[in-house]
Design an enzyme around this catalytic site. Sequence first.
Site, PDB file in Angstrom:
ATOM      1  N   PHE A   1       0.840  -1.204   0.000  1.00 24.14           N
ATOM      2  CA  PHE A   1       0.000   0.000   0.000  1.00 24.14           C
ATOM      3  C   PHE A   1       0.872   1.249   0.000  1.00 24.14           C
ATOM      4  CE2 PHE A   1      -3.848   2.368   1.716  1.00 24.14           C
ATOM      5  CZ  PHE A   1      -4.593   2.166   0.568  1.00 24.14           C
TER       6      PHE A   1
ATOM      7  N   LYS B   1       8.477  -6.594  -9.937  1.00 20.03           N
ATOM      8  CA  LYS B   1       9.357  -7.216 -10.937  1.00 20.03           C
ATOM      9  C   LYS B   1      10.223  -8.347 -10.373  1.00 20.03           C
ATOM     10  CE  LYS B   1      10.057  -3.000 -11.194  1.00 20.03           C
ATOM     11  NZ  LYS B   1      10.488  -1.606 -11.222  1.00 20.03           N
TER      12      LYS B   1
ATOM     13  N   VAL C   1       6.382  -3.673 -16.664  1.00 22.88           N
ATOM     14  CA  VAL C   1       7.192  -3.085 -17.747  1.00 22.88           C
ATOM     15  C   VAL C   1       6.448  -1.892 -18.335  1.00 22.88           C
ATOM     16  CG1 VAL C   1       8.377  -3.513 -19.940  1.00 22.88           C
ATOM     17  CG2 VAL C   1       8.063  -5.389 -18.326  1.00 22.88           C
TER      18      VAL C   1
ATOM     19  N   GLY D   1      10.296  11.378  -7.473  1.00 25.29           N
ATOM     20  CA  GLY D   1       9.659  10.094  -7.141  1.00 25.29           C
ATOM     21  C   GLY D   1       9.777   9.040  -8.236  1.00 25.29           C
TER      22      GLY D   1
ATOM     23  N   LYS E   1      13.071  -6.014 -16.264  1.00 17.66           N
ATOM     24  CA  LYS E   1      12.034  -5.828 -17.281  1.00 17.66           C
ATOM     25  C   LYS E   1      12.401  -6.575 -18.570  1.00 17.66           C
ATOM     26  CE  LYS E   1      10.803  -1.357 -15.313  1.00 17.66           C
ATOM     27  NZ  LYS E   1      11.144   0.078 -15.282  1.00 17.66           N
TER      28      LYS E   1
ATOM     29  N   GLY F   1       5.477   5.813 -12.441  1.00 11.14           N
ATOM     30  CA  GLY F   1       4.436   6.659 -11.827  1.00 11.14           C
ATOM     31  C   GLY F   1       3.338   5.814 -11.224  1.00 11.14           C
TER      32      GLY F   1
HETATM   33  N1  HSE Z   1      12.279   3.162 -11.101  1.00 17.37           N
HETATM   34  C1  HSE Z   1      11.587   2.699 -12.255  1.00 17.37           C
HETATM   35  C2  HSE Z   1      11.926   3.598 -13.444  1.00 17.37           C
HETATM   36  C3  HSE Z   1      10.103   2.711 -11.965  1.00 17.37           C
HETATM   37  O1  HSE Z   1      12.556   4.626 -13.214  1.00 17.37           O
HETATM   38  O2  HSE Z   1      11.613   3.274 -14.579  1.00 17.37           O
HETATM   39  C4  HSE Z   1       9.276   1.868 -12.864  1.00 17.37           C
HETATM   40  O3  HSE Z   1       9.662   0.520 -12.851  1.00 17.37           O
END
Ligand code: HSE
Length: 340
Positions: free
Chosen positions: A8, A125, A152, A207, A225, A317
């Site tokens: 969460f 992942k 992904v 973020g 990924k 995001g």
């Molecule tokens: N930290 C990853 C990125 C978040 O920057 O793509 C999404 O998997």
Amino acid sequence: MRIILVGFGTVGQSFVKLLSELQQTLQAEYGINPRVVAAADRGGVAVNVKGLNLERLLEVKKAEGTVAAYPEGGQRKTSIVRMIEETPAEVLVEVTPTNIEDGEPGMSHIMAALRSGKHVVTANKGPMALAFQALMELAEYNGVVLRFSGCVGGGTPVIDFAGKCLLGDKITSIRGILNGTTNYILTRMAEEGLSFEQALEEAQKAGYAEADPSMDVDGWDSACKLVILANWVLKRKVRLENVKVEGIRGVTVEDVEEASARGERIKLIAYADEEELKVSPETVPVGHPLCVSGVLNAVCFTSKYAGEETVIGKGAGGMETASAILRDLINIKRFEASIG
Ligand code: HSE
């Protein structure tokens, strides 16, 4: 559709907000009446078989830091695995943080759900990159579906594009930018002359970066990924340990400037075909479809008959990833309808 939500943080909370916002549309357009019957985070669980009040769940999390403070059905210090096994539900949505050492705690959550006959949707992942084949086989054995679109490309339908839009064709290679944080860092270095450290700090404040940014900058997020795509799209049976990984810590401002002078950009490129599997910094000409800026991801699929297609979109995001989770839930609903 009764849902158990485990994890969460940003993605889990965004998913709950999305469900609240789309409740009527989901019912009217897709025949789905989602009910979150349990939610769990590090602090404990909240369970109500009739469905948790989503507004209240978000308020409690904000005020108390954990769903365990939910007034009816909140519990601290309890086994999440047991809660998953014992709570009647159709689907587990698993969005705990990625751990590439052993995939835990997500691995145990996903296995418990599959073994107890629940579909799973995950954006985690770690378990998928460490045990893709085993988890897919476990799902099949138990007659349920395991979906992972949010792993992904954030909300960008990278996995769905390859799986559905190129039906009948054979994808022979995948080349792409699969990590938003490193692309953001490299873009800021190239366009604003920032140092690696300054650009990383910006990405963390925005973020985008993983809790442990080495997952991003050392290439492991991209590698996870890539493994998922290689298994699903190229039908290879590979795991994280099979990827040759080099991150972007060694890329200097001078390297970036030299590339710019040649009309190129340095990008962290993930590549897979029937033999290779690697992540490394490479130069891409400005104007090439893969030469995207900022937090964008871009994935180019080469297929035997249709040639090259590139999917571009925001790769990270909370809301974006939540939209991928919702897409997976709708597909599960369709799967259930198809088997009657
Ligand atoms: N930290 C990853 C990125 C978040 O920057 O793509 C999404 O998997």
